[in-house]
Motif scaffolding. Structure first.
Motif, PDB file in Angstrom:
ATOM      1  N   ARG A 195       3.910  11.185  -7.616  1.00 23.77           N
ATOM      2  CA  ARG A 195       3.176  11.686  -6.442  1.00 23.77           C
ATOM      3  C   ARG A 195       2.422  10.547  -5.757  1.00 23.77           C
ATOM      4  N   TRP A 196       1.831   9.659  -6.555  1.00 23.42           N
ATOM      5  CA  TRP A 196       1.102   8.530  -5.977  1.00 23.42           C
ATOM      6  C   TRP A 196       2.050   7.631  -5.185  1.00 23.42           C
ATOM      7  N   CYS A 197       3.225   7.376  -5.713  1.00 27.71           N
ATOM      8  CA  CYS A 197       4.221   6.551  -5.020  1.00 27.71           C
ATOM      9  C   CYS A 197       4.576   7.172  -3.675  1.00 27.71           C
ATOM     10  N   GLU A 198       4.738   8.495  -3.676  1.00 26.72           N
ATOM     11  CA  GLU A 198       5.125   9.158  -2.438  1.00 26.72           C
ATOM     12  C   GLU A 198       4.001   9.111  -1.405  1.00 26.72           C
ATOM     13  N   GLN A 199       2.774   9.271  -1.868  1.00 28.65           N
ATOM     14  CA  GLN A 199       1.628   9.158  -0.962  1.00 28.65           C
ATOM     15  C   GLN A 199       1.515   7.728  -0.420  1.00 28.65           C
ATOM     16  N   THR A 200       1.792   6.763  -1.277  1.00 25.50           N
ATOM     17  CA  THR A 200       1.722   5.365  -0.831  1.00 25.50           C
ATOM     18  C   THR A 200       2.772   5.097   0.240  1.00 25.50           C
ATOM     19  N   ARG A 201       3.950   5.658   0.043  1.00 22.91           N
ATOM     20  CA  ARG A 201       5.001   5.500   1.058  1.00 22.91           C
ATOM     21  C   ARG A 201       4.566   6.082   2.397  1.00 22.91           C
ATOM     22  N   GLU A 202       3.897   7.222   2.342  1.00 24.65           N
ATOM     23  CA  GLU A 202       3.388   7.815   3.589  1.00 24.65           C
ATOM     24  C   GLU A 202       2.398   6.880   4.270  1.00 24.65           C
ATOM     25  N   LEU A 203       1.522   6.296   3.459  1.00 27.91           N
ATOM     26  CA  LEU A 203       0.535   5.363   4.014  1.00 27.91           C
ATOM     27  C   LEU A 203       1.219   4.145   4.634  1.00 27.91           C
ATOM     28  N   LEU A 204       2.293   3.701   4.007  1.00 22.82           N
ATOM     29  CA  LEU A 204       3.009   2.522   4.512  1.00 22.82           C
ATOM     30  C   LEU A 204       3.572   2.780   5.902  1.00 22.82           C
ATOM     31  N   HIS A 205       4.074   3.994   6.086  1.00 20.93           N
ATOM     32  CA  HIS A 205       4.741   4.303   7.347  1.00 20.93           C
ATOM     33  C   HIS A 205       3.857   5.058   8.330  1.00 20.93           C
ATOM     34  N   ALA A 206       2.589   5.228   7.969  1.00 19.64           N
ATOM     35  CA  ALA A 206       1.666   5.919   8.873  1.00 19.64           C
ATOM     36  C   ALA A 206       1.522   5.114  10.161  1.00 19.64           C
ATOM     37  N   PRO A 207       1.392   5.805  11.298  1.00 22.21           N
ATOM     38  CA  PRO A 207       1.246   5.090  12.564  1.00 22.21           C
ATOM     39  C   PRO A 207      -0.044   4.268  12.560  1.00 22.21           C
ATOM     40  N   VAL A 208       0.051   3.062  13.093  1.00 17.86           N
ATOM     41  CA  VAL A 208      -1.111   2.178  13.199  1.00 17.86           C
ATOM     42  C   VAL A 208      -2.106   2.780  14.187  1.00 17.86           C
ATOM     43  N   THR A 209      -3.371   2.859  13.750  1.00 20.25           N
ATOM     44  CA  THR A 209      -4.382   3.455  14.639  1.00 20.25           C
ATOM     45  C   THR A 209      -5.492   2.462  14.933  1.00 20.25           C
ATOM     46  N   THR A 210      -6.037   2.543  16.088  1.00 20.57           N
ATOM     47  CA  THR A 210      -7.212   1.743  16.414  1.00 20.57           C
ATOM     48  C   THR A 210      -8.409   2.394  15.731  1.00 20.57           C
TER      49      THR A 210
ATOM     50  N   THR B 171      -4.976  -2.638  12.527  1.00 22.85           N
ATOM     51  CA  THR B 171      -4.412  -2.524  11.182  1.00 22.85           C
ATOM     52  C   THR B 171      -5.476  -2.247  10.123  1.00 22.85           C
ATOM     53  N   HIS B 172      -6.749  -2.356  10.508  1.00 24.15           N
ATOM     54  CA  HIS B 172      -7.830  -2.261   9.521  1.00 24.15           C
ATOM     55  C   HIS B 172      -7.818  -0.946   8.757  1.00 24.15           C
ATOM     56  N   GLU B 173      -7.630   0.153   9.489  1.00 25.22           N
ATOM     57  CA  GLU B 173      -7.627   1.462   8.854  1.00 25.22           C
ATOM     58  C   GLU B 173      -6.542   1.550   7.779  1.00 25.22           C
ATOM     59  N   ARG B 174      -5.348   1.113   8.137  1.00 25.71           N
ATOM     60  CA  ARG B 174      -4.231   1.172   7.198  1.00 25.71           C
ATOM     61  C   ARG B 174      -4.493   0.317   5.965  1.00 25.71           C
ATOM     62  N   ILE B 175      -5.000  -0.882   6.162  1.00 28.66           N
ATOM     63  CA  ILE B 175      -5.258  -1.791   5.047  1.00 28.66           C
ATOM     64  C   ILE B 175      -6.282  -1.184   4.081  1.00 28.66           C
ATOM     65  N   ALA B 176      -7.382  -0.683   4.641  1.00 31.05           N
ATOM     66  CA  ALA B 176      -8.438  -0.096   3.799  1.00 31.05           C
ATOM     67  C   ALA B 176      -7.901   1.097   3.023  1.00 31.05           C
ATOM     68  N   ARG B 177      -7.118   1.939   3.689  1.00 36.42           N
ATOM     69  CA  ARG B 177      -6.573   3.126   3.033  1.00 36.42           C
ATOM     70  C   ARG B 177      -5.624   2.750   1.905  1.00 36.42           C
ATOM     71  N   LEU B 178      -4.776   1.764   2.141  1.00 38.55           N
ATOM     72  CA  LEU B 178      -3.826   1.324   1.117  1.00 38.55           C
ATOM     73  C   LEU B 178      -4.560   0.821  -0.114  1.00 38.55           C
ATOM     74  N   LYS B 179      -5.563   0.003   0.096  1.00 41.01           N
ATOM     75  CA  LYS B 179      -6.294  -0.556  -1.041  1.00 41.01           C
ATOM     76  C   LYS B 179      -7.045   0.542  -1.786  1.00 41.01           C
ATOM     77  N   ALA B 180      -7.678   1.431  -1.036  1.00 43.94           N
ATOM     78  CA  ALA B 180      -8.418   2.517  -1.679  1.00 43.94           C
ATOM     79  C   ALA B 180      -7.475   3.400  -2.488  1.00 43.94           C
ATOM     80  N   HIS B 181      -6.249   3.525  -2.011  1.00 48.12           N
ATOM     81  CA  HIS B 181      -5.305   4.419  -2.672  1.00 48.12           C
ATOM     82  C   HIS B 181      -4.904   3.938  -4.069  1.00 48.12           C
ATOM     83  N   ALA B 182      -4.953   2.640  -4.272  1.00 48.54           N
ATOM     84  CA  ALA B 182      -4.703   2.130  -5.622  1.00 48.54           C
ATOM     85  C   ALA B 182      -5.771   2.662  -6.572  1.00 48.54           C
ATOM     86  N   PHE B 183      -6.998   2.703  -6.103  1.00 45.76           N
ATOM     87  CA  PHE B 183      -8.093   3.191  -6.944  1.00 45.76           C
ATOM     88  C   PHE B 183      -8.032   4.711  -7.095  1.00 45.76           C
TER      89      PHE B 183
END
Lengths: 217, 217
Positions: A195-210, B171-183
């Motif tokens: 489940r964690w891997c799948e959530q991580t994949r979602e985060l990887l492909h999430a649209p970049v937001t300001t 990209t800041h939001e994505r980076i922070a989320r990815l790192k937090a997700h490991a924890f």
DNA sequence: ACATACATGTAAATGGTTACATGATTTA
DNA sequence: TAAATCATGTAACCATTTACATGTATGT
């Protein structure tokens, strides 16, 4: 893990080393040759503890020197000696001592989590592939663990049968459940990780937001 | 993990060794001295990868020889040289290569699970105490991981701030989320393990049943 | 002045992996 | 008779841990 310095100077340290006790625990079921133990730690029980031949044979001699196991010498062919190791009373005592000793959890050292920490630097598709491949590996392990778990609950593994043969019948249920429950955890852990891997994949492909858009959302 | 044999003969093998890349990843945030890295791998990031001084200092010289990091020499006092290491372009390439490389999950080697496999041989109260002590340790870790996770999401850790300084704002939001997700995963894993410990304790103290009684139930 | 933090190493031992080596027994 | 399995080891290497050693800068 605090193990006392013994006369011969072996095992003076405070390490997480569990292979000696894994061997004692296996031999509690029945005597085995080094070769049988090798197959065991590379096969049946691969998913609880693993060890190659090169680690097992020297250890057996050490455990025998310690008085925890006893090898029975047999002549084979013309000159080959084959030794069949069994647990001694002292070995059983040591096993029980180890069981009551507090468990020293090693520091977390998870290569995939470490990788994921830097996935923002990687190509998202490559990173996703790493995760997918990991999930596939986990699913394979789950299948094998599940099969073993089922066999344990049905008291249908060779070693468990031999073990139960010298234990009172009213304890059989408890023993089988306890052993199966270890595999429950391996399975649940792997499923959590999928489940964690799948959530991580979602985060990887999430649209970049300001930051502004993220604040609005 | 397949790493090529290099000219000097270092790193010919196929091991799970991740410390070199952990160091490269940390240095991506900013240049650091060996001492800073030592504190980092023994402190802030203890719960992703740990390493003692004796492992870090020699490795830094190796990584510099490899061309992945570069030390800047500084005179200190009368004769002491202090080196400040930064990631090179080649180091960044190597980090990215490693990130895309498939993850080789090591064989399961869980001392507590192994112990639990033989808990039927132990005194139930002693075994329960081993589990309780483990749960207490896990709860402590969870607290620290949670604090770090929260700080990451708030982009409020010194290293993350420095890291984000040289990355585009969107990209800041994505980076922070990815790192937090490991924890997230470390926390969820520990919570799962706590539940497993509690279930195991129940099994330890479950009333002994005859096979017949178990069949009837 | 003294302690603490800064800063960098070496030495020895351990646990684990990979590769190499050898011979006996069983089975196709 | 050839291959697979049984059976037992050694050698070299790697990552990690523990302990030892040394000297500088800073704050109290």
């Amino acid at each position: 893990m605090r193990r006392n310095v013994n006369a011969e100077g072996s095992w003076a340290s405070i390490h997480a080393m569990s292979l000696p006790h894994a061997i004692l625990g296996v031999l509690e079921a029945r005597p085995m040759t080094g070769y049988e133990l090798c197959r065991f730690f590379d096969g049946t029980a691969r998913w609880v503890w693993t060890a190659p031949q090169s680690q097992i044979y020297p250890l057996l001699r050490k455990l025998e020197a310690e008085g925890w196991i006893e090898g029975e010498e047999q002549v084979r062919g013309e000159r080959l000696k084959r030794t069949n190791y069994s647990l001694t009373a002292a070995g059983m005592d040591e096993l029980r001592r180890w069981l009551g000793e507090p468990h020293a959890e090693p520091a977390v050292r998870d290569g995939l989590l470490l990788k994921s920490l830097f996935f923002d630097l990687a190509d998202p598709d490559e990173a996703a592939q790493v995760l997918e491949q990991h999930v596939a590996e986990l699913r394979e392990r789950i299948e094998q663990w599940s099969a073993h778990r089922t066999a344990l609950l049905a008291r249908d593994t060779p070693l468990l049968k031999e073990r139960l043969d010298h234990r009172p019948a009213e304890t059989h249920e408890r023993i089988a459940r306890l052993k199966a429950h270890a595999f429950d955890h391996l399975i649940d852990q792997a499923e959590l990780r999928i489940r964690w891997c799948e959530q991580t994949r979602e985060l990887l492909h999430a649209p970049v937001t300001t930051p502004e858009a993220a604040a609005r959302a």
